[in-house]
Scaffold this motif. Structure first.
Motif: not given
Ligand SMILES: NC(=O)c1ccc[n+]([C@@H]2O[C@H](COP(=O)([O-])OP(=O)(O)OC[C@H]3O[C@@H](n4cnc5c(N)ncnc54)[C@H](OP(=O)(O)O)[C@@H]3O)[C@@H](O)[C@H]2O)c1
Length: 330
Positions: A194-199
């Protein structure tokens, strides 16, 4: 006959109009008349209505619709490779597939297999061919190698997932929401993030640290930078869509010190520059993959052409479970 036209650029649901236009008339030598059956609403339609699809805006007024399938209802003199009743891809006739009938040159067209449903066939020309070309034309993938993509729930995304597996490779897909993970795994994805922080770190974890040489970017924006960080030194990020708007960000240190390439792919160029026999070879191969269900594009809804505005509004919604198509001539 009825056609969807636009006379100014702007938001699709505002500028798309169902209008009455003169019928196509009988076919001349080397031409056919095609009665349209179905056409998907692809994201490129929205760009086209806004005058942002491709390097040049179309001349106005313009017919809408980029691809689709229709049935031949009249054949002109000298056309020996097609007959009345054959279903064909309207990609060969250029843009303007949202109308009841199309008069077109028969060059390059071929009869599609009867065993494939019309709605799947209507989506054969663009997204499967895009996924196939991107998987085969940038990097020679090795068995078990990972490819990375965003917009994993898109129609191109489904094709990438199924074709990567068919080619002996594996796919890791980025999606926007947690509830998209399980359905995509069920459709054959090898890993979903899922896209987001620390991708980039989470992508690396999903592939157990294996080097990724090829990534497909349909979104652009900040995510291009994340894909650039997720690929291995010497890897390529292929931008093929601008779903977030059109500007991309990447870290120049990845390009400079890790030799990451930012590339582009546009099917229109492939279609214009590839000889008919080679295009036909690929489309026949992709049709065979539809027949045995190696590829199967999810569909959420169909609309008659007279409900084009509702169809466009539906196609613009996020988190759909499949394509929206227009159907013509019942
Ligand atoms: N370069 C070429 O030749 C070529 C050829 C074919 C397609 N394309 C491009 O490929 C992309 C996908 O097309 P498609 O027909 O496969 O799409 P589609 O089936 O209509 O699905 C749309 C996809 O876009 C995602 N999306 C929409 N807005 C987004 C955003 N702002 N950020 C992240 N994801 C977003 C949706 O995610 P959700 O499910 O989360 O809403 C969904 O996965 C489009 O950009 C299209 O123009 C390019």
């Amino acid at each position: 006959m009825k056609a969807v036209q636009f006379t100014r650029f702007g938001p699709a649901a505002e500028v798309a109009e169902l209008v009455e236009v003169p019928d196509s008339g009988p076919p001349g030598a080397g031409e056919v008349v095609i009665e349209m059956l179905a056409s998907p609403i692809n994201p490129s339609e929205f760009l086209s209505f806004e005058g942002r699809f491709g390097a040049k805006a179309p001349q106005l007024p313009a017919f809408a619709g980029g691809e689709g399938v229709g049935r031949i209802v009249a054949v002109g003199k000298g056309v020996l490779h097609l007959k009345v009743g054959d279903r064909v891809l309207t990609q060969y006739a250029g843009r303007g597939s949202w109308r009841e009938r199309i008069l077109a040159k028969a060059d390059g067209m071929f009869a599609l297999p009867e065993e494939i449903g019309t709605l799947q066939l209507a989506m054969l020309a663009v997204n499967p061919a895009t996924a196939w070309n991107m998987l085969n034309n940038f990097v020679a993938l090795k068995p078990g190698e990972w490819v990375l993509q965003n917009a994993g729930t898109s129609s191109v995304g489904y094709n990438v997932i199924r074709m990567a597996r068919y080619l002996g490779a594996r796919s890791v897909s980025v999606v926007r929401r947690n509830d998209q993970v399980e359905p995509l795994l069920a459709k054959g994805a090898d890993a979903v993030v899922v896209d987001g922080a620390d991708l980039p770190a989470r992508i690396a974890e999903a592939v157990d640290g294996a080097p990724i040489r090829l990534a497909f970017d349909a979104v652009a924006g900040t995510v291009t930078r994340h894909l650039g960080k997720a690929v291995a030194p010497g890897g390529s990020v292929v931008i093929y869509g601008i779903l977030s708007g059109g500007r991309s960000e990447f870290d120049a240190t990845d390009v400079l010190f890790r030799d990451v390439s930012i590339r582009g792919f546009w099917l229109t160029v492939w279609f214009r520059t590839t000889p008919h026999d080679q295009k036909q070879e690929l489309y026949r191969r992709l049709a065979a993959m539809m027949t045995d269900r190696t590829i199967e594009i999810p569909i959420e809804a169909t609309y008659p052409m007279r409900e084009v505005k509702q169809a466009l509004a539906h196609a613009a919604r996020p988190h759909r479970t499949g394509k929206i198509l227009l159907v013509m001539n019942n």
